[in-house]
Every structure is written in C-alpha cells, then in structure tokens.
Design an enzyme around this catalytic site. Structure first.
Site, PDB file in Angstrom:
ATOM      1  N   CYS A  73     -28.743 -12.670  32.782  1.00 16.57           N
ATOM      2  CA  CYS A  73     -29.225 -11.631  33.694  1.00 16.57           C
ATOM      3  C   CYS A  73     -29.379 -10.338  32.907  1.00 16.57           C
ATOM      4  O   CYS A  73     -28.408  -9.854  32.307  1.00 16.57           O
ATOM      5  CB  CYS A  73     -28.198 -11.449  34.819  1.00 16.57           C
ATOM      6  SG  CYS A  73     -28.569 -10.070  35.918  1.00 16.57           S
ATOM      7  N   CYS A 187     -36.441  -9.972  33.479  1.00 14.53           N
ATOM      8  CA  CYS A 187     -35.543 -10.412  34.553  1.00 14.53           C
ATOM      9  C   CYS A 187     -35.642 -11.928  34.542  1.00 14.53           C
ATOM     10  O   CYS A 187     -36.757 -12.477  34.510  1.00 14.53           O
ATOM     11  CB  CYS A 187     -35.986  -9.851  35.898  1.00 14.53           C
ATOM     12  SG  CYS A 187     -35.132 -10.601  37.306  1.00 14.53           S
TER      13      CYS A 187
HETATM   14  N1  DGL Z   1     -31.935 -12.139  37.267  1.00 18.67           N
HETATM   15  C1  DGL Z   1     -31.535 -10.800  37.104  1.00 18.67           C
HETATM   16  C2  DGL Z   1     -32.061 -10.168  35.829  1.00 18.67           C
HETATM   17  O1  DGL Z   1     -32.327 -10.854  34.855  1.00 18.67           O
HETATM   18  C3  DGL Z   1     -31.576  -9.814  38.227  1.00 18.67           C
HETATM   19  C4  DGL Z   1     -32.082 -10.068  39.581  1.00 18.67           C
HETATM   20  C5  DGL Z   1     -31.412  -9.148  40.601  1.00 18.67           C
HETATM   21  O2  DGL Z   1     -30.297  -9.491  40.985  1.00 18.67           O
HETATM   22  O3  DGL Z   1     -31.963  -8.098  40.955  1.00 18.67           O
HETATM   23  O4  DGL Z   1     -32.171  -8.992  35.743  1.00 18.67           O
END
Ligand code: DGL
Length: 261
Positions: A73, A187
């Site tokens: 993430c 993301c």
């Molecule tokens: N998947 C996450 C990232 O790579 C974030 C998504 C979220 O929770 O806003 O930033």
C-alpha cells in the site's frame, strides 16, 4: 520453504503485489490482511493513520508471526515504514510511487502520478520527485474515488466509464507541446482497473505498476531464490473488521491461493 509472509493493504489492492510474489516464490506461506475496518486510507490525515497502522501491525505480527512483512500500500508505506522498522526486528518491504523508473524512461519528460490524496500529500512522495524527477514535469493526482471504485469493480459491481474517466484525466497534460507519456500507478488498487484506464485514457501512455519490482525486492532482501515451479504454500486472507469476505471476492482470493480466514 518455510517462509511466512504477511502482506498488508487497506483493502484488496495489495493482491496486485501478492500476485507477483506468488509467481516468484509460490511456496511461501502467506497471510493477506486487508484493513477494511479503516478503508479507504487515502483520505486519512497522516498522524492518526500512522498511529493506527503501527498499533494494528503490532497485533498482526504477534498473531501471524511472519518472517517478513510486505506493506502492499503506497498510502501506508510513504508514512509508516520508519516507525515499523524501528519497532520490529523483521524486514519490511514497502510499496512507494514508481517515480524513478518513470523519470528514467519518459521520452516527453511529462509524467502523471495517479495516487490517493494521502500519497499525493506525503513529504516522501515530494522527496522522490526532488531526487529522481527534477528534470521532468510531474503531475501528481490524488483521487479519493478510484480505490473504492476498484474495490466495487472487483466485487462485480458495474462502474460507469465517466466515473473513472474524470479521475484519471488530470494525469494527462500537455506542457509546451509535450504530452504525458508515463503514468505511475501509485496505489496498489489501480492495476485492477488498468484495462479500463487504457480504454478511457485521452491518449496511449505506459502505465507503470511497481508490483514486479516489489516482488523482486522481497526475493533479494530475504536472500531467496526464485522457484516458480514449487508447489504453492498455504495462504489465508483476513479482514480487520472481522466480517466475512464478500462471496464475489472468494474466486479471486482462491486464484491467488488464499482461503478466507
Ligand atoms: N491500496 C492503497 C495504496 O496503495 C490505498 C487505497 C486506500 O485505502 O485509499 O495506496
């Protein structure tokens, strides 16, 4: 192999990273944790999010006893890697915006970075731009909508083209006759919408997904050898809310060798 990995994200986006890890070291035993109770991370303020993840990670490490943790993430990694590394003796592999490879390969010198609002605001992200992309024009776009849209799409919901188009369009710019030619998927949810992005983009670009590079980093940091033919190790997926996984996601989890935990 008796390697236990904890792969962590706010939702199901981290599966885009898990997929690449599975390809290289399928035998690893994986616990995938989605912090759905706090999803989406994108709109959280930095300090409360940092405290939340540090506390949660302490509990997850105690429960799953991993040999290493992959923070799949960007919104979390750009914030919590230093305190996590300072607190726990095991290795942490993070996921941060792939600004360096974009800057190294752009021909037009114009790069789009599609992230969450949190990742967009981080000093860490600004520092990556300062270090590696100073000679480029970088358009940082923070979307609150795309990660939830990706989750909805993965659950099988219909997402209108327009809802996606308005989120990605700001990444496409023209500066003195030169147009964006690279868009960083900053993301981990976004690779799951890649085909939609490609179809809706105002013009073709290279989309940069760091998942493969992260998987390679896991292999090198832990001194592993890639062994794609080895039988798959066990895998379980957990939701921090304690809810059951939506039925529509079970085949996806199974495809990555994960059973709902
Ligand atoms: N998947 C996450 C990232 O790579 C974030 C998504 C979220 O929770 O806003 O930033």
């Amino acid at each position: 192999m008796s390697l236990r990995l904890l792969v962590f994200d706010s939702g199901v986006g981290g599966l885009s990273v898990l997929k690449e890890i599975r390809r290289r070291v399928p035998a690893a035993e994986i616990a995938y944790v989605a912090d759905d109770a706090a999803f989406p991370y994108g709109d959280w303020e930095g300090e409360p999010l940092k405290d939340h993840i540090v506390a949660l990670m302490g509990r997850l490490i105690e429960r799953h006893r991993p040999d290493a943790v992959v923070i799949a993430c960007n919104t979390a990694s750009t914030l919590v890697l230093p305190p996590l590394r300072a607190t726990h003796a095991i290795p942490f592999v993070g996921t941060v915006p792939a600004i360096k490879p974009a800057a190294e390969t752009t021909k037009s010198g114009v790069i789009g970075v599609l992230a969450t609002p949190g990742t967009m605001r981080r000093d860490y992200t600004r520092e990556l731009i300062r270090q590696f992309a100073q000679s480029c024009h970088v358009r940082l776009v923070g979307s609150s909508e795309l990660a939830p849209l990706a989750e909805a799409a993965m659950r099988g919901e219909i997402i209108e083209d327009e809802a996606i188009r308005i989120e990605i369009e700001p990444a496409f710019i023209e500066v003195q006759g030169r147009r964006t030619d690279k868009v960083v998927l900053a993301c981990t949810h976004y690779p799951f919408l890649l085909e939609r992005f490609q179809a809706l983009a105002p013009w073709p670009v290279d989309w940069i997904d760091p998942a493969e590079a992260i998987a390679r980093r896991v292999v090198s940091l832990l001194g592993l050898t890639e062994a794609p033919e080895e039988p798959r190790g066990a895998g379980s997926a957990y939701l921090t809310s304690g809810k059951s996984w939506p039925a529509a996601l079970l085949p996806l989890l199974a495809g990555f060798g994960l059973k709902a935990g």
